[in-house]
Every structure is written in structure tokens, then in C-alpha cells.
Design a protein around this motif. Structure first.
Motif, PDB file in Angstrom:
ATOM      1  N   GLU A  39       3.824 -95.826 -14.579  1.00 41.78           N
ATOM      2  CA  GLU A  39       3.402 -97.003 -13.822  1.00 41.78           C
ATOM      3  C   GLU A  39       4.154 -97.059 -12.489  1.00 41.78           C
ATOM      4  O   GLU A  39       3.605 -97.455 -11.472  1.00 41.78           O
ATOM      5  CB  GLU A  39       3.674 -98.268 -14.637  1.00 41.78           C
ATOM      6  CG  GLU A  39       3.382 -99.578 -13.904  1.00 41.78           C
ATOM      7  CD  GLU A  39       1.883 -99.847 -13.770  1.00 41.78           C
ATOM      8  OE1 GLU A  39       1.514-100.627 -12.887  1.00 41.78           O
ATOM      9  OE2 GLU A  39       1.089 -99.264 -14.553  1.00 41.78           O
ATOM     10  N   SER A  41       5.773 -96.137  -9.018  1.00 42.63           N
ATOM     11  CA  SER A  41       5.313 -95.253  -7.958  1.00 42.63           C
ATOM     12  C   SER A  41       6.343 -94.163  -7.682  1.00 42.63           C
ATOM     13  O   SER A  41       7.532 -94.297  -8.006  1.00 42.63           O
ATOM     14  CB  SER A  41       5.070 -96.052  -6.674  1.00 42.63           C
ATOM     15  OG  SER A  41       6.292 -96.521  -6.142  1.00 42.63           O
ATOM     16  N   HIS A  94       8.913-101.484 -14.050  1.00 40.56           N
ATOM     17  CA  HIS A  94       7.949-101.098 -15.081  1.00 40.56           C
ATOM     18  C   HIS A  94       7.684 -99.597 -14.929  1.00 40.56           C
ATOM     19  O   HIS A  94       6.978 -99.170 -14.017  1.00 40.56           O
ATOM     20  CB  HIS A  94       6.657-101.909 -14.946  1.00 40.56           C
ATOM     21  CG  HIS A  94       6.830-103.357 -15.280  1.00 40.56           C
ATOM     22  ND1 HIS A  94       6.597-103.870 -16.538  1.00 40.56           N
ATOM     23  CD2 HIS A  94       7.264-104.398 -14.522  1.00 40.56           C
ATOM     24  CE1 HIS A  94       6.853-105.164 -16.543  1.00 40.56           C
ATOM     25  NE2 HIS A  94       7.261-105.520 -15.328  1.00 40.56           N
ATOM     26  N   TRP A  96       6.411 -97.314 -17.374  1.00 42.21           N
ATOM     27  CA  TRP A  96       5.266 -96.714 -18.066  1.00 42.21           C
ATOM     28  C   TRP A  96       4.071 -97.662 -18.094  1.00 42.21           C
ATOM     29  O   TRP A  96       4.239 -98.882 -18.185  1.00 42.21           O
ATOM     30  CB  TRP A  96       5.644 -96.348 -19.498  1.00 42.21           C
ATOM     31  CG  TRP A  96       6.877 -95.508 -19.605  1.00 42.21           C
ATOM     32  CD1 TRP A  96       8.131 -95.914 -19.987  1.00 42.21           C
ATOM     33  CD2 TRP A  96       6.983 -94.108 -19.310  1.00 42.21           C
ATOM     34  NE1 TRP A  96       9.005 -94.867 -19.948  1.00 42.21           N
ATOM     35  CE2 TRP A  96       8.334 -93.733 -19.547  1.00 42.21           C
ATOM     36  CE3 TRP A  96       6.069 -93.141 -18.884  1.00 42.21           C
ATOM     37  CZ2 TRP A  96       8.790 -92.429 -19.352  1.00 42.21           C
ATOM     38  CZ3 TRP A  96       6.526 -91.842 -18.691  1.00 42.21           C
ATOM     39  CH2 TRP A  96       7.863 -91.491 -18.928  1.00 42.21           C
ATOM     40  N   LYS A  97       2.874 -97.071 -18.070  1.00 47.42           N
ATOM     41  CA  LYS A  97       1.659 -97.869 -18.265  1.00 47.42           C
ATOM     42  C   LYS A  97       1.596 -98.377 -19.704  1.00 47.42           C
ATOM     43  O   LYS A  97       1.126 -99.492 -19.954  1.00 47.42           O
ATOM     44  CB  LYS A  97       0.431 -97.013 -17.953  1.00 47.42           C
ATOM     45  CG  LYS A  97       0.349 -96.573 -16.501  1.00 47.42           C
ATOM     46  CD  LYS A  97      -0.820 -95.618 -16.276  1.00 47.42           C
ATOM     47  CE  LYS A  97      -0.863 -95.135 -14.834  1.00 47.42           C
ATOM     48  NZ  LYS A  97      -1.918 -94.114 -14.616  1.00 47.42           N
ATOM     49  N   SER A  98       2.026 -97.572 -20.634  1.00 48.00           N
ATOM     50  CA  SER A  98       2.181 -97.959 -22.024  1.00 48.00           C
ATOM     51  C   SER A  98       3.301 -97.122 -22.609  1.00 48.00           C
ATOM     52  O   SER A  98       3.638 -96.057 -22.073  1.00 48.00           O
ATOM     53  CB  SER A  98       0.878 -97.755 -22.817  1.00 48.00           C
ATOM     54  OG  SER A  98       0.505 -96.383 -22.805  1.00 48.00           O
TER      55      SER A  98
END
Length: 268
Positions: A39, A41, A94, A96-98
Motif C-alpha cells: 500500500e 508508495s 499503512h 500492506w493492502k492486506s
């Protein structure tokens, strides 16, 4: 001198010297199977990494340069905390996306284990040769967290060079530390003197603690954190003149460092 190079970590071994210079946060690589899950950048990753510190490891002894990003696995944390999972693990970022699957985390931890195994082997060999070893654990840190156009953080609490000695025997290695600080403080740094202080911002992380706990009196680790005055921490652009001057300051301190550390080692 022997070289072992892998795309993820470089060990350049000079067994004739007890000195080891490390840049364990200089890397930016993330495994391909993890890259699409990020997640955060690339720019934000780079800002929290220690770019260019690998350039300062060429000091005449062994070198350990890690090319893996701390956002895949942080070698300066304990194994159970080495992979950032929650935002609170990474300064509120944040990552990780998940949450990565267990097998992916285990892949990163295998790299962690391999790094520490190879490092232990190098230090054991240096002890057998010299009776001790000396590590300069090189890092950098941000000081413009209010934004690229915002004011810099208070200089009183953010020295240009932070010498972290929280994980070494200050009684035994005191002359080694004091000599290093004296030499860095008195180096002619582009016509001025560097602000060098001890344990103001950082005291050293897990890597130096592990060395102390594993090797005891045979290992001296000094964690050196350079404030990112040598680059633009928001764009990632380096100041080549200052990068070179820092390398020269470190090199100028090596003769005294080796003399004082050898004397401390013989005093046991």
C-alpha cells in the motif's frame, strides 16, 4: 579479501582487519511476490530507508550491505517484529493492502535468519583471527517530518551525527567511542565542524544488541546515525559533495578507531 555477493545482500570480507562496516537499512528491494501487495508508495518507502549509507562502508575492513528494504524485513528489529504488519509497526504508515499470507512472511524471515547466520559466521572468524571485532553500524534519519517546505526539526534534539552506544560496554570501549567522536567532531567538514553527540536521538537497535548479547566482550558495535542533511529526504536527491565529505570524515577516523579498539581488546 573474499567477496560473496547475492542480489539481496553483499558481504565483502577482509579477514585481515577486525573492522566491519554495515549498511543494513540502505536497501530498497522488495520481493516480486510482495511488491504488488504494498500500500505504501515507493517515495514513502525511500524516505524511511537509509539510502546512500552503503557508500560509507568502504573503510578498509569487511562490508555488509543489505539491498532489501526494511519494509520487507527489518534486520534491526527482533525476529518477531521484523516484518511490519500493522501501521503502528511502521510509524503509522499503512504498508500492506492486506495482511501478507504466512508463507510470504516466512519467506522474509528466512532471509532474516540467513543474514544473521552469515553475520555470526563472519564475526566468529574475526574473533578467531583477532580476538575481537569492531562494527560501525551506519544509518541515517529524517529531520524534516513537517514536509518538504516545512521547518527542520529542532537541532538541539537532532545532532548531525548521533553516536549510539546503548548496547556496548562503555567502560571497556570508552576510549574507542571517545576517540571516534573527537575525530569526527574535529574533522574539517567543508570548512566547518560536524555536530557529533552520543545517545541523543538513538542508542542503537536490535542488531547491535544482538552482537553484544551473542559475543560479549569480543564485539564492539557503534551505531552511527547521520541526520539527512546530506540529501533531500522528500525527493531522495543526494548532495554528492556532502556524501563524499562524510565518507572522508569516517575514513579519517579509522586509524584512531583501530588503535583504541585494539588497546581495549588487549586490556581484557
Amino acid at each position: 579479501m573474499m567477496n560473496f555477493e547475492h542480489d539481496r545482500v553483499v558481504f565483502t570480507t577482509n579477514l585481515e582487519s577486525p573492522l566491519v562496516a554495515t549498511a543494513i537499512h540502505s536497501g530498497h528491494q522488495v520481493r516480486e511476490e510482495l511488491a504488488g501487495m504494498l500500500e505504501i508508495s515507493e517515495a514513502n518507502r525511500l524516505r524511511e530507508e537509509d539510502p546512500f549509507t552503503d557508500r560509507w562502508t568502504m573503510l578498509g575492513g569487511s562490508r555488509i550491505v543489505v539491498n532489501v528494504s526494511r519494509f520487507e524485513v527489518d534486520l534491526n528489529r527482533t525476529r518477531e517484529n521484523a516484518v511490519y504488519i500493522r501501521p503502528e509497526d511502521a510509524w503509522g504508515l499503512h504498508v500492506w493492502k492486506s495482511r501478507p499470507k504466512l508463507r510470504l512472511i516466512e519467506g522474509s524471515l528466512r532471509f532474516y535468519d540467513s543474514f544473521y547466520e552469515k553475520t555470526r559466521n563472519l564475526f566468529d572468524t574475526l574473533i578467531s583471527r583477532h580476538g575481537y571485532f569492531l562494527v560501525l553500524d551506519l544509518h541515517s534519519y529524517n529531520h524534516r517530518r513537517s514536509g518538504p517546505d516545512g521547518p527542520a526539526d529542532d537541532a538541539k534534539a537532532n545532532p548531525e551525527v548521533n553516536i549510539g552506544t546503548g548496547n556496548l560496554d562503555r567502560v571497556r570501549w570508552g576510549a574507542t567511542v571517545d576517540g571516534l567522536m573527537h575525530d569526527l567532531s574535529n574533522f574539517d567538514y567543508l570548512g566547518r565542524k560536524l555536530d557529533v553527540r552520543e545517545n541523543v536521538k538513538f542508542r542503537g537497535g536490535h542488531f547491535s544488541r544482538w552482537i553484544s548479547e551473542t559475543f560479549g566482550d569480543a564485539g564492539c558495535t557503534i551505531a552511527i546515525e547521520f541526520k539527512k542533511f546530506f540529501m533531500d529526504e522528500w525527493s531522495g536527491r543526494p548532495d554528492e559533495l556532502q556524501l563524499a565529505a562524510i565518507a572522508q570524515a569516517l575514513m579519517a577516523a579509522i586509524p584512531g578507531l583501530m588503535k583504541n579498539s585494539a588497546a581495549a581488546a588487549k586490556s581484557v
